[in-house]
Design a protein around this motif. Structure first.
Motif, PDB file in Angstrom:
ATOM      1  N   LYS A   4       0.834  -1.184   0.000  1.00  0.00           N
ATOM      2  CA  LYS A   4       0.000   0.000   0.000  1.00  0.00           C
ATOM      3  C   LYS A   4       0.880   1.249   0.000  1.00  0.00           C
ATOM      4  O   LYS A   4       1.961   1.256   0.578  1.00  0.00           O
ATOM      5  N   PRO A   5       0.418   2.311  -0.646  1.00  0.00           N
ATOM      6  CA  PRO A   5       1.193   3.551  -0.662  1.00  0.00           C
ATOM      7  C   PRO A   5       1.461   4.051   0.753  1.00  0.00           C
ATOM      8  O   PRO A   5       0.572   4.028   1.610  1.00  0.00           O
ATOM      9  N   LYS A   6       2.654   4.488   1.004  1.00  0.00           N
ATOM     10  CA  LYS A   6       2.999   5.008   2.323  1.00  0.00           C
ATOM     11  C   LYS A   6       2.412   6.417   2.486  1.00  0.00           C
ATOM     12  O   LYS A   6       2.296   7.173   1.520  1.00  0.00           O
ATOM     13  N   MET A   7       2.091   6.770   3.716  1.00  0.00           N
ATOM     14  CA  MET A   7       1.417   8.026   3.970  1.00  0.00           C
ATOM     15  C   MET A   7       2.213   9.223   3.455  1.00  0.00           C
ATOM     16  O   MET A   7       1.659  10.109   2.794  1.00  0.00           O
ATOM     17  N   GLU A   9       4.268   9.408   1.104  1.00  0.00           N
ATOM     18  CA  GLU A   9       4.303   9.452  -0.358  1.00  0.00           C
ATOM     19  C   GLU A   9       3.044  10.101  -0.917  1.00  0.00           C
ATOM     20  O   GLU A   9       3.065  10.638  -2.037  1.00  0.00           O
ATOM     21  N   ASN A  10       1.973  10.112  -0.151  1.00  0.00           N
ATOM     22  CA  ASN A  10       0.721  10.713  -0.610  1.00  0.00           C
ATOM     23  C   ASN A  10       0.654  12.221  -0.371  1.00  0.00           C
ATOM     24  O   ASN A  10      -0.229  12.897  -0.888  1.00  0.00           O
ATOM     25  N   ASN A  12       1.578  16.107  -0.780  1.00  0.00           N
ATOM     26  CA  ASN A  12       2.023  16.844  -1.965  1.00  0.00           C
ATOM     27  C   ASN A  12       3.480  17.285  -1.830  1.00  0.00           C
ATOM     28  O   ASN A  12       4.061  17.261  -0.746  1.00  0.00           O
ATOM     29  N   GLN A  16       6.104  17.728   1.455  1.00  0.00           N
ATOM     30  CA  GLN A  16       7.269  16.848   1.554  1.00  0.00           C
ATOM     31  C   GLN A  16       8.551  17.663   1.711  1.00  0.00           C
ATOM     32  O   GLN A  16       9.418  17.343   2.538  1.00  0.00           O
ATOM     33  N   ALA A  39       9.303   4.817  -2.255  1.00  0.00           N
ATOM     34  CA  ALA A  39       8.596   6.078  -2.494  1.00  0.00           C
ATOM     35  C   ALA A  39       9.393   6.920  -3.492  1.00  0.00           C
ATOM     36  O   ALA A  39      10.140   7.820  -3.104  1.00  0.00           O
TER      37      ALA A  39
END
Length: 363
Positions: A4-7, A9-10, A12, A16, A39
């Motif tokens: 599952k996508p890591k938090m 990485e979600n 913007n 980041q 990521a």
């Protein structure tokens, strides 16, 4: 494995970048190394931040290591490729000959400042290691080694302006600095200060900062000689273990001195006040370690006698309770009569790097 996508990485890109810039250098490196595998966008943003840093530290104690503790050339090459085109100041820590040889696979066109500290380098390899550094970084202007150096190998550094040397591998006829005509800042330890060395130091046309230790008896005659021959050129001076009875008159010749750092000295109130009151452009005094003044009145009398003083820094000094004047009378009188503010640091001289370096010289 959780795919599952890591938090993070979600998040913007702007968020980041804020998070990345908040991290210290070591954390940024670990984030760069780990995000490469889970990521890619985060990894790209960390690379973006690292590429825009002018200063980098390659610490081989923890960087580029695989799970079994061996060095990963692939990881090292990826990181060096990220920073090599933009880095200007580079610190090499725990570096070996193999590490240096691997650096030869990359080009560092912007490097101007270099520091290094060896790990597991034999004395017989010093010349070869220094030659590799000269070949790798031909245009540096600042060099700080925590290891013996051989000046014969350094002659290709024609643009050198700052040099720290604690354990020079001297030639038989003594160390000469005549090649480094652009040298402006020189920091050396007591073993460097021989007659042959001092002649070359005194003939450096652009020398402005000279920092040294004066623990050894043979250096006692050298400080007056240096100060008497170059009093107008020296604007920043640092030294340790000085005998004020011998050197005070020579120090009074430094009419262009702007910054004075005293390390592990014994301060006499009358001598210290006489010194600072006779240096007309003195702006900063750093007192690191040693025996301090007897009472607070002596301190503020010295401050009052030096109208040009802007910064007073005290570090690693034990001050007894009976030093202080509870009425604050002397402090108020000294500060009220000043035409400009006085910035006072305690436990942070602004010379922490020099403090660490001098401690290494003495060990």
């Amino acid at each position: 494995m959780d795919k599952k996508p890591k938090m993070i990485e979600n998040i913007n890109d702007d968020c980041q970048l804020i998070i990345i810039n908040y991290l210290d250098y070591q954390s940024q490196y670990f984030l760069w190394a780990s995000s490469k595998f889970f990521a890619p966008r985060l990894h790209s943003n960390v690379s973006y931040v690292l590429q825009r840093k002018s200063s980098h530290v390659l610490d081989y104690n923890y960087m580029f290591l695989e799970k079994n503790g061996s060095s990963s050339n692939q990881l090292q090459d990826a990181f060096l490729s990220t920073i090599c085109s933009t880095v200007q100041h580079l610190e090499l820590r725990s570096v070996t000959m193999n590490h240096l040889k691997h650096l030869m696979n990359h080009s560092f066109p912007c490097i101007r400042s270099l520091e290094y500290e060896w790990a597991n380098v034999y004395e017989s390899e010093y010349r070869q290691a220094l030659q590799l550094l000269v070949d790798l970084f031909p245009s540096i202007t600042s060099f700080k080694p925590f290891a013996p150096v051989n000046f014969e190998r350094m002659e290709k550094w024609k643009f050198l302006e700052k040099l720290w040397s604690n354990k020079p591998k001297a030639l038989d006829e003594g160390v000469s600095l005549h090649t480094f005509q652009d040298l402006e800042h020189l920091t050396v330890n007591m073993h460097f200060l021989r007659t042959a060395s001092i002649v070359s130091v005194l003939n450096l046309p652009k020398l402005r900062t000279f920092s040294f230790s004066t623990l050894c008896p043979q250096t006692r005659a050298l400080l007056p000689k240096i100060l008497e021959q170059r009093p107008e050129d020296i604007c920043k001076l640092s030294f340790s273990f000085i005998n004020w009875t011998w050197f005070l008159e020579s120090l009074l010749l430094l009419k262009n001195l702007r910054q004075l750092t005293l390390i592990d000295n014994i301060l006499g109130s009358g001598q210290f006040q006489r010194l600072v009151s006779n240096l007309p452009v003195l702006e900063q005094v750093n007192i690191i370690g040693g025996q301090f003044l007897d009472c607070e009145m002596d301190l503020w009398d010295a401050v009052a006698s030096c109208s040009s003083l802007k910064i007073l820094s005290l570090s690693h000094i034990l001050i007894e309770d009976d030093f202080y004047d509870s009425s604050r009378q002397f402090m108020c009188e000294a500060l009220d009569n000043r035409s400009q503010p006085l910035l006072m640091h305690c436990y942070n001289t602004g010379e922490d790097e020099l403090d660490l370096y001098m401690s290494r010289l003495r060990n």
